[in-house]
Motif scaffolding. Structure first.
Motif, mmCIF file in Angstrom:
data_model
loop_
_atom_site.group_PDB
_atom_site.id
_atom_site.type_symbol
_atom_site.label_atom_id
_atom_site.label_comp_id
_atom_site.label_asym_id
_atom_site.label_seq_id
_atom_site.Cartn_x
_atom_site.Cartn_y
_atom_site.Cartn_z
ATOM 1 N N UNK A 67 0.830 -1.210 0.000
ATOM 2 C CA UNK A 67 0.000 0.000 0.000
ATOM 3 C C UNK A 67 0.864 1.260 0.000
ATOM 4 N N UNK A 68 1.963 1.229 0.725
ATOM 5 C CA UNK A 68 2.849 2.402 0.748
ATOM 6 C C UNK A 68 3.431 2.647 -0.648
ATOM 7 N N UNK A 69 3.883 1.567 -1.287
ATOM 8 C CA UNK A 69 4.424 1.711 -2.643
ATOM 9 C C UNK A 69 3.379 2.240 -3.610
ATOM 10 N N UNK A 70 2.152 1.739 -3.485
ATOM 11 C CA UNK A 70 1.073 2.231 -4.348
ATOM 12 C C UNK A 70 0.772 3.704 -4.048
ATOM 13 N N UNK B 190 7.694 -1.900 -1.029
ATOM 14 C CA UNK B 190 7.192 -0.672 -1.643
ATOM 15 C C UNK B 190 7.401 -0.739 -3.159
ATOM 16 N N UNK B 191 8.538 -1.285 -3.565
ATOM 17 C CA UNK B 191 8.813 -1.406 -4.995
ATOM 18 C C UNK B 191 7.758 -2.279 -5.666
ATOM 19 N N UNK B 192 7.374 -3.340 -4.970
ATOM 20 C CA UNK B 192 6.350 -4.244 -5.523
ATOM 21 C C UNK B 192 5.023 -3.494 -5.621
ATOM 22 N N UNK B 193 4.668 -2.761 -4.582
ATOM 23 C CA UNK B 193 3.424 -1.990 -4.604
ATOM 24 C C UNK B 193 3.450 -0.914 -5.683
ATOM 25 N N UNK B 194 4.592 -0.256 -5.826
ATOM 26 C CA UNK B 194 4.735 0.789 -6.860
ATOM 27 C C UNK B 194 4.549 0.164 -8.248
ATOM 28 N N UNK B 223 7.984 -11.474 1.977
ATOM 29 C CA UNK B 223 6.653 -10.917 1.702
ATOM 30 C C UNK B 223 6.650 -10.221 0.343
ATOM 31 N N UNK B 224 7.700 -9.464 0.078
ATOM 32 C CA UNK B 224 7.777 -8.765 -1.211
ATOM 33 C C UNK B 224 7.823 -9.766 -2.364
ATOM 34 N N UNK B 225 8.597 -10.830 -2.208
ATOM 35 C CA UNK B 225 8.666 -11.847 -3.263
ATOM 36 C C UNK B 225 7.312 -12.526 -3.450
#
Lengths: 337, 409
Positions: A67-70, B190-194, B223-225
């Motif tokens: 959510x932070x990245x988004x 965050x990179x994954x969410x972005x 978690x990111x993976x």
């Protein structure tokens, strides 16, 4: 005007925000097809599409990180942490990342996310489905923390939270999702039907973050409460027979310090009620603020009525829960001081 | 009584400690050109040996060999070499500035410059890097102003982050460089969410994120993976395996048991293992992963195999836990020397031009440091005090307003 319980009001807020803003999306454990274990996202995936409301892996830290990245990209994610008791794996993300991103990047990046999470006891949830962790979030600079106590506020606060450009944690008092609860667990359940705050307008409206509501006016003592405890306070005040003024804080951060000080300066007495354990609880901060700003007006020591400093015990739920009887006792102490 | 042996607890130890001769004998190093290059759209199950190979382009004679040779123009290589040399010159100068008491802290990326420089040049300006504190090369490759770096390191009145961050924890949105924090691995997700947001919007931007090999043990890495795999996020997830996490050798993070690239196997995404000191190999692997991402084929995990030639930070003395000359014995050499030799072999460079460039870059750094010193070193100049209270929230709440008033600013 439509009458809704709190679940329906929250669902309605999400539905309308999904419809109005393509940058709003929802994710969390079981929130997609199924609609969430408390049904708050019921029907939203079917109506708005798979990418607007979807299930996530069971990884609270991953949910908040995503959510932070988004948010940094420009979206306004609304995530559900299934129980506030399970938010702690995401604590680092909330404290070290969401809350600090704007500050540490000098405003280059920010995280406009909304975290919805059901909290509080009174549902026989034992120690892992009953906790009230508001104080640990209120302590974190850079996070906003709000707690609605009725369907109207739930919708308006959630919309305001989604539109806010800072990270907001919305703690939803699950004991009153389906009806107000005055703390008398042995009496029949009530529904929201007939409650004035169950009348929820359609269309987007906001309950501003940082504004308390005066639920009951009075001159003898100020009671500060939020969430489920607003309803407990009302019954406690009635039973004590005191002319108490009841403030529903609605928002812990930002806090409506003006409403609090104005009320206590008027009444000269203050009782703080929350379900979380007392030591280090948000009541401690409230008590300090009232003492700092209203000392000359105080006629009695400030009282805190709260959960005991034990984990939330399954068998002794109603002994732990700070019900009306404990509030009545506190009100009498401050009035007789 | 049974005849089973008593249990023993295994504590990994590196092959060499201070006083020992550096020992890289156990390292399996495929030759340049040996590791295959799958088609970009190859199915993941056909690539499951990739994490155990090593993508190398430059051979021992400094020639570029197939199948991973990206066939780059000399101009691109000159830009890469310049950015790598500038990174090192800057690191050396600012490390000394710390020793001279001009700032509180510094971290060098010596020996790892090829990674960030190649990836920064290879990816698009619209893409976003989620950095660690050891990828200064990303900014150098994109021409970030040296004076802004110096001012950030001095936390002075010119600091673009207004004195809020430890030296080198930069943020540079216009350069595709996300805000760094001191916590390890917490921006991997965050990179994954972005990247998921880019896909959600139907855009074509991708993300790249770094962690060190030590951080692969953090929950946030996994978690990111998981999210990257589940949602096929257009993201390149990089593990910079520089062998040392402060004083803990890579075996403490699991390197004795498998490769870091192999972590990808459990998530069903490609895992590439790349010679991180080979500019061309880093470029080629990144290009491959970027193409996959832009084709909606999802995430790639890249282990960049390198060596942290300097200490962890100005607060670290690596001679206390590893052989002092270990960096010099690193079998994959130095990334700047290797690219330089490659350009020489191609007839596109020579020692004189190299020495002249080195001198020019040192002058450039010296001028930037002097300009920063003119504004002020740490403590001699500060951003405006009142700014301390800004950006806690978008709009300050009463606490911040009252406390700012209490401070009289």
């Amino acid at each position: 005007m439509p009458v809704m319980n709190m679940v329906q009001a929250l669902n309605n807020a999400l539905d309308e925000k999904l419809g109005a803003d393509p940058d709003v999306l929802i994710f969390g454990e079981d929130v997609g097809y199924f609609g969430g274990v408390f049904r708050v996202t019921d029907g939203l995936q079917a109506k708005h599409g798979l990418t607007r409301c979807f299930d996530t892996p069971i990884a609270e830290g991953g949910i908040i990180a995503t959510a932070i990245g988004m948010g940094a990209y420009g979206l306004r994610p609304v995530v559900e942490i299934q129980f506030a008791d399970y938010i702690l794996p995401a604590f680092d993300q909330l404290v070290s990342e969401a809350a600090r991103l704007r500050y540490r990047s000098n405003g280059e990046f920010w995280a406009p996310l909304t975290v919805r999470t059901p909290y509080g006891g009174g549902i026989f949830g034992g120690q892992t489905h009953s906790q009230s962790p508001e104080a640990i979030f209120a302590h974190v600079v850079g996070l906003k923390t709000v707690v609605p106590s009725n369907p109207y506020d739930a919708k308006g606060l959630l919309i305001a939270a989604i539109e806010d450009d800072d990270p907001v944690i919305m703690l939803e008092p699950k004991r009153i999702y389906n009806g107000p609860f005055d703390g008398h667990h042995d009496r029949p359940l009530k529904t929201w039907a007939g409650h004035p705050k169950a009348e929820v307008p359609t269309g987007l409206y906001r309950v501003p973050l940082g504004k308390a509501a005066v639920v009951r006016e009075g001159r003898a003592v100020t009671v500060l409460a939020y969430g489920t405890m607003v309803h407990v306070a009302l019954s406690g005040i009635d039973e004590a027979g005191v002319d108490a003024e009841l403030l529903d804080l609605r928002s812990l951060v930002p806090l409506d310090i003006e409403a609090i000080t104005a009320s206590v300066r008027k009444t000269g007495r203050c009782v703080i009620l929350h379900e979380a354990s007392r030591f280090g609880g948000f009541g401690g901060e409230l008590s300090a603020l009232v003492q700092e700003r209203c000392f000359d007006h105080l006629k009695a020591p400030i009282e805190r009525v709260a959960g005991w400093d034990t984990p939330y015990p399954h068998a002794f739920e109603w002994d732990y829960f700070p019900g009306p009887a404990r509030l009545v006792a506190a009100l009498r102490r401050v009035m007789e001081y | 009584m049974n005849n089973q042996p008593r249990l023993t607890l295994h504590i990994p130890e590196p092959p060499a400690r201070p006083g020992d001769h550096p020992d890289f004998g156990g390292m399996k190093l495929p030759k340049a050109g040996e590791t295959m290059r799958p088609d970009v759209d190859a199915a993941e199950p056909t690539m499951r040996d990739m994490p155990f190979g090593l993508i190398r382009v430059l051979d021992d004679g400094h020639n570029a060999v197939c199948p991973w040779d990206p066939h780059l123009e000399a101009d691109v290589l000159h830009r890469g070499l310049r950015a790598m040399m500038l990174t090192r010159a800057f690191d050396d100068r600012l490390f000394r500035a710390h020793r001279q008491g001009k700032t509180s802290f510094y971290m060098k990326s010596t020996g790892e410059e090829a990674i960030a420089v190649a990836q920064s040049l290879m990816l698009d300006r619209r893409d976003m890097c989620f950095p660690t504190y050891r990828v200064l090369g990303w900014l150098m490759a994109r021409g970030y102003p040296l004076l802004d770096l110096v001012n950030q390191i001095f936390s002075n009145a010119g600091d673009p982050l207004r004195g809020r961050q430890l030296p080198i924890l930069y943020s540079a949105r216009a350069y595709g460089f996300y805000s760094i924090s001191g916590n390890l691995g917490s921006r991997f997700g965050h990179a994954v969410g972005w990247a998921m947001a880019s896909a959600y919007k139907g855009d074509d931007r991708i993300a790249l994120a770094y962690v060190g090999e030590g951080t692969t043990a953090e929950g946030g890495f996994h978690e990111a993976l998981t999210f990257a795999s589940v949602y096929r996020a257009p993201v390149i997830l990089c593990v910079t395996n520089n062998q040392w996490a402060i004083s803990s050798f890579s075996g403490i993070a699991g390197a004795d048991e498998t490769t870091f690239a192999a972590k990808a196997l459990a998530y069903g995404i490609p895992g590439l293992r790349v010679d991180g000191n080979d500019f061309l190999a880093v470029w080629a692997a990144t290009q491959w992963a970027a193409e996959r991402a832009r084709l909606n084929l999802g995430a790639t995990l890249i282990e960049l195999f390198t060596y942290r030639a300097a200490g962890h930070s100005t607060a670290d003395d690596p001679a206390k836990y590893r052989p002092a000359d270990e960096a010099l014995q690193w079998p994959l050499g130095d990334p700047i020397e290797r690219l330089k030799e490659h350009l020489i072999v191609r007839g596109e460079w020579d020692e004189e031009r190299h020495a002249a460039l080195q001198a020019a870059l040192e002058d450039e750094v010296r001028a930037a440091v002097r300009a920063g010193e003119a504004i002020g070193t740490l403590g001699k100049s500060k951003p405006e005090l009142g700014s301390m209270f800004e950006d806690v929230f978008k709009e300050p709440d009463w606490r911040v307003i009252e406390q700012r008033r209490e401070m009289g600013v």
